[in-house]
Write a protein that holds these residues in place. Sequence first.
Motif, PDB file in Angstrom:
ATOM      1  N   LEU A  91     -18.772 -28.161   0.641  1.00 54.18           N
ATOM      2  CA  LEU A  91     -18.085 -27.661  -0.551  1.00 54.18           C
ATOM      3  C   LEU A  91     -16.574 -27.654  -0.334  1.00 54.18           C
ATOM      4  O   LEU A  91     -15.806 -28.115  -1.178  1.00 54.18           O
ATOM      5  N   LYS A  92     -16.161 -27.115   0.817  1.00 53.25           N
ATOM      6  CA  LYS A  92     -14.724 -27.024   1.096  1.00 53.25           C
ATOM      7  C   LYS A  92     -14.097 -28.430   1.136  1.00 53.25           C
ATOM      8  O   LYS A  92     -13.017 -28.659   0.568  1.00 53.25           O
ATOM      9  N   ARG A  93     -14.778 -29.363   1.799  1.00 56.03           N
ATOM     10  CA  ARG A  93     -14.242 -30.706   1.895  1.00 56.03           C
ATOM     11  C   ARG A  93     -14.153 -31.372   0.527  1.00 56.03           C
ATOM     12  O   ARG A  93     -13.166 -32.042   0.203  1.00 56.03           O
ATOM     13  N   GLU A  94     -15.184 -31.191  -0.298  1.00 56.45           N
ATOM     14  CA  GLU A  94     -15.190 -31.822  -1.615  1.00 56.45           C
ATOM     15  C   GLU A  94     -14.086 -31.258  -2.497  1.00 56.45           C
ATOM     16  O   GLU A  94     -13.437 -31.984  -3.250  1.00 56.45           O
ATOM     17  N   PHE A  95     -13.849 -29.941  -2.434  1.00 59.43           N
ATOM     18  CA  PHE A  95     -12.833 -29.330  -3.280  1.00 59.43           C
ATOM     19  C   PHE A  95     -11.420 -29.624  -2.792  1.00 59.43           C
ATOM     20  O   PHE A  95     -10.479 -29.663  -3.592  1.00 59.43           O
ATOM     21  N   LEU A 210      -8.751 -17.435  13.379  1.00 62.85           N
ATOM     22  CA  LEU A 210      -8.859 -18.291  14.564  1.00 62.85           C
ATOM     23  C   LEU A 210      -8.942 -19.770  14.190  1.00 62.85           C
ATOM     24  O   LEU A 210      -8.296 -20.617  14.812  1.00 62.85           O
ATOM     25  N   VAL A 211      -9.745 -20.091  13.175  1.00 64.72           N
ATOM     26  CA  VAL A 211      -9.876 -21.504  12.818  1.00 64.72           C
ATOM     27  C   VAL A 211      -8.627 -22.012  12.115  1.00 64.72           C
ATOM     28  O   VAL A 211      -8.294 -23.205  12.222  1.00 64.72           O
ATOM     29  N   GLN A 212      -7.916 -21.131  11.414  1.00 65.39           N
ATOM     30  CA  GLN A 212      -6.681 -21.573  10.758  1.00 65.39           C
ATOM     31  C   GLN A 212      -5.606 -21.933  11.777  1.00 65.39           C
ATOM     32  O   GLN A 212      -4.791 -22.827  11.542  1.00 65.39           O
ATOM     33  N   ILE A 213      -5.583 -21.234  12.921  1.00 60.35           N
ATOM     34  CA  ILE A 213      -4.624 -21.592  13.968  1.00 60.35           C
ATOM     35  C   ILE A 213      -5.256 -22.552  14.975  1.00 60.35           C
ATOM     36  O   ILE A 213      -4.731 -22.775  16.059  1.00 60.35           O
ATOM     37  N   ARG A 214      -6.411 -23.097  14.588  1.00 65.53           N
ATOM     38  CA  ARG A 214      -7.116 -24.147  15.346  1.00 65.53           C
ATOM     39  C   ARG A 214      -7.547 -23.689  16.731  1.00 65.53           C
ATOM     40  O   ARG A 214      -7.459 -24.421  17.703  1.00 65.53           O
ATOM     41  N   ARG A 215      -8.017 -22.458  16.843  1.00 67.96           N
ATOM     42  CA  ARG A 215      -8.562 -21.956  18.097  1.00 67.96           C
ATOM     43  C   ARG A 215     -10.086 -22.066  18.030  1.00 67.96           C
ATOM     44  O   ARG A 215     -10.742 -21.242  17.411  1.00 67.96           O
ATOM     45  N   THR A 216     -10.636 -23.079  18.654  1.00 69.98           N
ATOM     46  CA  THR A 216     -12.088 -23.301  18.608  1.00 69.98           C
ATOM     47  C   THR A 216     -12.763 -22.698  19.835  1.00 69.98           C
ATOM     48  O   THR A 216     -13.464 -23.369  20.582  1.00 69.98           O
ATOM     49  N   TRP A 217     -12.525 -21.423  20.056  1.00 71.86           N
ATOM     50  CA  TRP A 217     -13.139 -20.717  21.177  1.00 71.86           C
ATOM     51  C   TRP A 217     -14.555 -20.312  20.770  1.00 71.86           C
ATOM     52  O   TRP A 217     -14.747 -19.316  20.057  1.00 71.86           O
ATOM     53  N   TRP A 218     -15.540 -21.058  21.220  1.00 69.74           N
ATOM     54  CA  TRP A 218     -16.916 -20.758  20.804  1.00 69.74           C
ATOM     55  C   TRP A 218     -17.364 -19.378  21.278  1.00 69.74           C
ATOM     56  O   TRP A 218     -18.144 -18.720  20.592  1.00 69.74           O
ATOM     57  N   TRP A 219     -16.832 -18.944  22.443  1.00 71.49           N
ATOM     58  CA  TRP A 219     -17.205 -17.620  22.941  1.00 71.49           C
ATOM     59  C   TRP A 219     -16.703 -16.509  22.017  1.00 71.49           C
ATOM     60  O   TRP A 219     -17.199 -15.376  22.058  1.00 71.49           O
ATOM     61  N   ALA A 220     -15.724 -16.812  21.169  1.00 73.46           N
ATOM     62  CA  ALA A 220     -15.235 -15.839  20.189  1.00 73.46           C
ATOM     63  C   ALA A 220     -15.813 -16.094  18.800  1.00 73.46           C
ATOM     64  O   ALA A 220     -16.203 -15.160  18.087  1.00 73.46           O
ATOM     65  N   LEU A 221     -15.876 -17.380  18.396  1.00 72.80           N
ATOM     66  CA  LEU A 221     -16.328 -17.712  17.041  1.00 72.80           C
ATOM     67  C   LEU A 221     -17.798 -17.383  16.819  1.00 72.80           C
ATOM     68  O   LEU A 221     -18.184 -16.859  15.763  1.00 72.80           O
ATOM     69  N   LEU A 222     -18.646 -17.694  17.805  1.00 74.63           N
ATOM     70  CA  LEU A 222     -20.081 -17.437  17.619  1.00 74.63           C
ATOM     71  C   LEU A 222     -20.400 -15.946  17.496  1.00 74.63           C
ATOM     72  O   LEU A 222     -21.169 -15.553  16.604  1.00 74.63           O
ATOM     73  N   VAL A 250     -12.793 -22.514   7.009  1.00 70.35           N
ATOM     74  CA  VAL A 250     -12.473 -23.602   7.939  1.00 70.35           C
ATOM     75  C   VAL A 250     -11.533 -24.603   7.268  1.00 70.35           C
ATOM     76  O   VAL A 250     -11.817 -25.090   6.168  1.00 70.35           O
ATOM     77  N   PRO A 251     -10.393 -24.924   7.900  1.00 75.07           N
ATOM     78  CA  PRO A 251      -9.438 -25.862   7.288  1.00 75.07           C
ATOM     79  C   PRO A 251      -9.979 -27.287   7.257  1.00 75.07           C
ATOM     80  O   PRO A 251     -10.635 -27.739   8.196  1.00 75.07           O
ATOM     81  N   VAL A 252      -9.668 -27.986   6.185  1.00 72.81           N
ATOM     82  CA  VAL A 252     -10.110 -29.371   6.007  1.00 72.81           C
ATOM     83  C   VAL A 252      -9.020 -30.355   6.401  1.00 72.81           C
ATOM     84  O   VAL A 252      -9.273 -31.340   7.092  1.00 72.81           O
ATOM     85  N   LEU A 253      -7.796 -30.094   5.971  1.00 72.49           N
ATOM     86  CA  LEU A 253      -6.707 -31.036   6.161  1.00 72.49           C
ATOM     87  C   LEU A 253      -5.928 -30.752   7.440  1.00 72.49           C
ATOM     88  O   LEU A 253      -5.893 -29.613   7.926  1.00 72.49           O
ATOM     89  N   LYS A 254      -5.296 -31.789   7.955  1.00 71.19           N
ATOM     90  CA  LYS A 254      -4.412 -31.621   9.102  1.00 71.19           C
ATOM     91  C   LYS A 254      -3.140 -30.897   8.662  1.00 71.19           C
ATOM     92  O   LYS A 254      -2.708 -31.004   7.513  1.00 71.19           O
ATOM     93  N   LEU A 261     -10.499 -28.967  10.833  1.00 74.48           N
ATOM     94  CA  LEU A 261     -11.682 -28.657  11.635  1.00 74.48           C
ATOM     95  C   LEU A 261     -13.000 -28.831  10.880  1.00 74.48           C
ATOM     96  O   LEU A 261     -14.054 -28.826  11.496  1.00 74.48           O
ATOM     97  N   ALA A 262     -12.946 -28.958   9.550  1.00 74.74           N
ATOM     98  CA  ALA A 262     -14.184 -29.016   8.779  1.00 74.74           C
ATOM     99  C   ALA A 262     -15.055 -30.190   9.216  1.00 74.74           C
ATOM    100  O   ALA A 262     -16.261 -30.041   9.422  1.00 74.74           O
ATOM    101  N   ASP A 263     -14.444 -31.371   9.352  1.00 69.31           N
ATOM    102  CA  ASP A 263     -15.208 -32.549   9.772  1.00 69.31           C
ATOM    103  C   ASP A 263     -15.771 -32.360  11.179  1.00 69.31           C
ATOM    104  O   ASP A 263     -16.906 -32.766  11.459  1.00 69.31           O
TER     105      ASP A 263
END
Length: 406
Positions: A91-95, A210-222, A250-254, A261-263
């Motif tokens: 949905l986010k990517r399509e919009f 976290l995802v907006q600042i591109r921090r993909t820490w799975w130990w925090a996100l999960l 989750v951000p779509v665009l660079k 990160l959406a893709d």
Amino acid sequence: MTRRLFPRLSQVENRTVAEVLRAESVGGGLLMLAAVVAMGWANWPWGQSYESVVGWVPWPGGRFLGLDISVGRWASDGLLAIFFFVVGLELKREFVAGDLREPQRAAVPVVAAVGGMIVPAVVYVAFNLNTGGEALRGWAIPMATDIAFALAVLAVIGSHLPTGLRAFLLTLAVVDDLLAIAVIAVFYAGNVDFALLLSALAPIAVFGLLVQIRRTWWWALLPLALAAWLLVHASGVHATIAGVLLALTVPVLKRDTLPGLADRFEHVWRPISAAVAVPLFALFAAGVPLRGGQLVDAMTDPVALGVIAGLVMGKLVGVFGSTFAMAKLTRATLDENLSWWDVLGLALLTGIGFTVSLLIGDLAFGAGTERGEHVTLAVLVASLLAACTASVVLRLRNAAYRRAET
């Protein structure tokens, strides 16, 4: 200005559609296999073991969080949260970057999706106006299209169909899912605890930061995602909504040098959703015993008949009629390489309503109840009918495109 319905796609869009088709086609095959296994297991001489497994409560001590639920509920409330997370990313990517970002391109699939939800609901209500009891609670069951199942059928029979048609089905299904999510949240919530629901916004907000600042820490996100799921579940709103809300952050665009990160998230979680979460849900939801005239009882229940008519006929009239009306009432015209028979076959294909239809059936009538089992059988029968009729039309069209290509 005249515009085309189902135009040819750009190279980038072609790659995106092809990638999604591959994942969803495999998932659709596994989904069908899981449904067949479930029906076989529930109807073999030791079918009682199926009901025992589905009804088993693995964590009886989790009552204070509402986690003392059966394996079947864990599949629908827990595993489908992954499915809805992937839907939210779509949905986010399509919009933001897809067809839905442009009102002119979005108009046709949006109107087709809305028509394909309203007409089936009206058909269901027409069958059950005089049924009495809680029959009308199931009005939303025939509204949803199962994208994995539909794309699996399309992949098998539509090797030469134009990519514009496939992209249209994807976009329509995304809008369909969005509206189905809204229906579940608004009409099928229990007694909502708004304090807990608002509390869920805290872990969702931290996840989003976290995802907006591109921090993909799975130990925090999960853990944050799990906390959001627990709070939404405990609030009385269906827990799968948490998956959608998390995905929408989750951000779509660079941005500058920071990647979208959406893709990336979709690349990681779509295979888990398609190959694990949805097939396991089907395994624990589609097994209905057919002993003692159960099939005959289901096929004489107005609720089941309303579901079948809504999915098979309602979806056809709603999707095809809306698309045809858009072509006649606006400046949109069908692409010169396409036929209205293509649209007819696609509209028939949208009558495959499996995952979300079964979920809404459980929410409306309860899993394991007699009427709930009737709904499950009706969804299976309707999906099979829709797949078979769509296959006939689309196979003929596919042969025509293959001849034209050679």
